[in-house]
Design an enzyme around this catalytic site. Structure first.
Site, mmCIF file in Angstrom:
data_model
loop_
_atom_site.group_PDB
_atom_site.id
_atom_site.type_symbol
_atom_site.label_atom_id
_atom_site.label_comp_id
_atom_site.label_asym_id
_atom_site.label_seq_id
_atom_site.Cartn_x
_atom_site.Cartn_y
_atom_site.Cartn_z
ATOM 1 N N LYS A 217 0.818 -1.212 0.000
ATOM 2 C CA LYS A 217 0.000 0.000 0.000
ATOM 3 C C LYS A 217 0.853 1.264 0.000
ATOM 4 O O LYS A 217 2.051 1.246 0.258
ATOM 5 C CB LYS A 217 -0.980 -0.036 1.167
ATOM 6 C CG LYS A 217 -2.102 -1.043 0.924
ATOM 7 C CD LYS A 217 -3.339 -0.735 1.694
ATOM 8 C CE LYS A 217 -4.517 -1.556 1.154
ATOM 9 N NZ LYS A 217 -5.706 -1.421 2.006
ATOM 10 N N ARG A 251 -3.939 -9.858 4.496
ATOM 11 C CA ARG A 251 -4.309 -9.887 3.078
ATOM 12 C C ARG A 251 -3.090 -9.446 2.285
ATOM 13 O O ARG A 251 -2.669 -8.288 2.368
ATOM 14 C CB ARG A 251 -5.504 -8.967 2.836
ATOM 15 C CG ARG A 251 -6.086 -8.993 1.437
ATOM 16 C CD ARG A 251 -7.327 -8.098 1.392
ATOM 17 N NE ARG A 251 -7.974 -8.124 0.088
ATOM 18 C CZ ARG A 251 -7.682 -7.302 -0.920
ATOM 19 N NH1 ARG A 251 -6.724 -6.400 -0.774
ATOM 20 N NH2 ARG A 251 -8.339 -7.378 -2.058
#
Length: 282
Positions: A217, A251
Site C-alpha cells: 500500500k 491480506r
C-alpha cells in the site's frame, strides 16, 4: 468455522491471497484480469500456502461505475473454478447483488470494504452461512475523499467498526461470522495508517478477528520511498508487526513470502511447531 475450515485465531494466523479480476488494479495493473490468469494465480497462491483467496472485480479507488452484471461476470467464474480447491473463498465487493451471486456460486466470505454501506449486504450474508468482513472507510463507494481528517483516527475507526458490527448483529449475522478490518489507506493518509498499525490492539479489543490489508500500500511506499513494485519487504514488516499487535488475517499479494513470514511469526509466538529439527541435536 469459515468455509469448512476451523481457525483457532488464538493460535493461528490466516494468509489471504489477493486475486484482482480488474483491468486497473493499483498493484498488478490487470495482470490477472483474464479468467485463466486469475484462476491460475489463485491455484498458485493456494499451492504457496494461502489459507484464503480474495477475489475482486472492482477496485476500491474512485473511478467510473462498473455495472453489477459485469462485476458478477468477473468474480463468479473464479469462485466456481476454486470450489473444492482447499482454501476459503472470499469475494471483495460492496454490491449486495454481487454478494448474492457469489454466495450462490460457493463463496465463503464477503469482504465489504465500505463497512456495510448498503444494509442489504448484511441481510444477504445473514441468510447464508457466510462470514462478513466489515471494513472502515469514509466515502461512498468509489468516491474520492480528499485530505481526510480525524481527531483521533484510531478511536474514530474503532467507533465506526463498533457501530457497523452492531448493525450486522441486528440484521442477524452472528458474532462468530464477523471479521473487522481498520482499512489501511482507505480514506486515510500515511500517518493515519501508521498510527492504526501502531495502535492496532485498540481495534482488536473490539473482540472480532482482525484482518489487515497492508500489502504494497501507499503508506508503505511513502514511508520507505519505494515504488509500487518495491514494497515487498515493507509489506512483510507491516504484516508481522500487525500480527504482534493482534491481527489474525493478513491480506497479501506476495503469497509465498507472506506465508513464510507468518509461519515464522507463529513459531516464535509458540503457536506452531518447527517443520523438523536437526540442528545441534546430535
Amino acid at each position: 468455522m469459515i468455509g469448512g475450515r476451523e481457525f483457532d485465531f488464538d493460535r493461528e494466523i490466516a494468509v489471504m491471497a489477493i486475486i484482482n479480476r480488474t483491468p486497473d488494479s493499483f498493484f498488478d495493473q490487470g495482470a490477472t484480469f483474464a479468467l485463466d490468469k486469475a484462476v491460475a494465480a489463485a491455484h498458485q497462491a493456494i499451492s504457496d500456502g494461502a489459507d484464503w483467496v480474495d477475489i475482486g472485480g472492482v477496485k476500491f479507488a474512485p473511478g467510473p461505475p462498473v455495472p453489477v452484471e459485469q462485476e458478477i461476470d468477473r468474480v463468479v467464474p473464479v469462485v466456481l473454478a476454486l470450489r473444492g480447491a482447499g482454501a476459503v473463498i472470499s469475494v471483495d465487493t460492496f454490491q449486495a447483488a454481487v454478494a448474492r451471486a457469489a454466495l450462490a456460486a460457493g463463496a465463503d466470505v464477503i469482504n465489504d470494504t465500505t463497512g456495510i454501506h448498503d444494509p442489504l449486504m448484511a441481510d444477504i450474508v445473514a441468510d447464508s452461512d457466510a462470514t462478513l468482513v466489515v471494513t472502515h472507510s469514509l466515502a461512498r463507494p468509489r468516491m474520492p475523499h480528499p485530505a481526510p481528517r480525524y481527531g483521533d483516527v484510531v478511536s474514530e475507526v474503532a467507533a465506526f467498526l463498533r457501530e457497523r458490527t452492531e448493525l450486522a448483529l441486528s440484521r442477524g449475522i452472528p458474532a462468530e461470522r464477523i471479521i473487522i478490518d481498520p482499512g489501511h489507506d482507505l480514506n486515510k493518509n500515511t500517518r493515519h495508517s501508521l498510527e492504526l498499525t501502531r495502535r492496532l490492539p485498540e481495534i482488536a479489543a473490539l473482540g472480532y478477528p482482525t484482518l489487515v490489508a497492508v500489502s504494497n500500500k501507499d503508506f508503505i511506499g511513502e514511508t520507505l520511498g519505494r515504488a509500487r513494485d518495491e514494497r515487498v519487504e515493507g509489506s512483510l514488516a507491516a504484516a508481522v508487526f500487525s500480527i504482534m499487535q493482534g491481527a489474525r488475517i493478513v491480506r497479501m499479494h506476495n503469497v509465498r513470502a507472506a506465508v513464510d513470514a507468518v509461519r515464522m511469526t507463529e513459531a516464535i509466538l509458540g503457536f506452531r511447531e518447527p517443520s523438523y529439527e536437526r540442528h545441534n541435536l546430535a
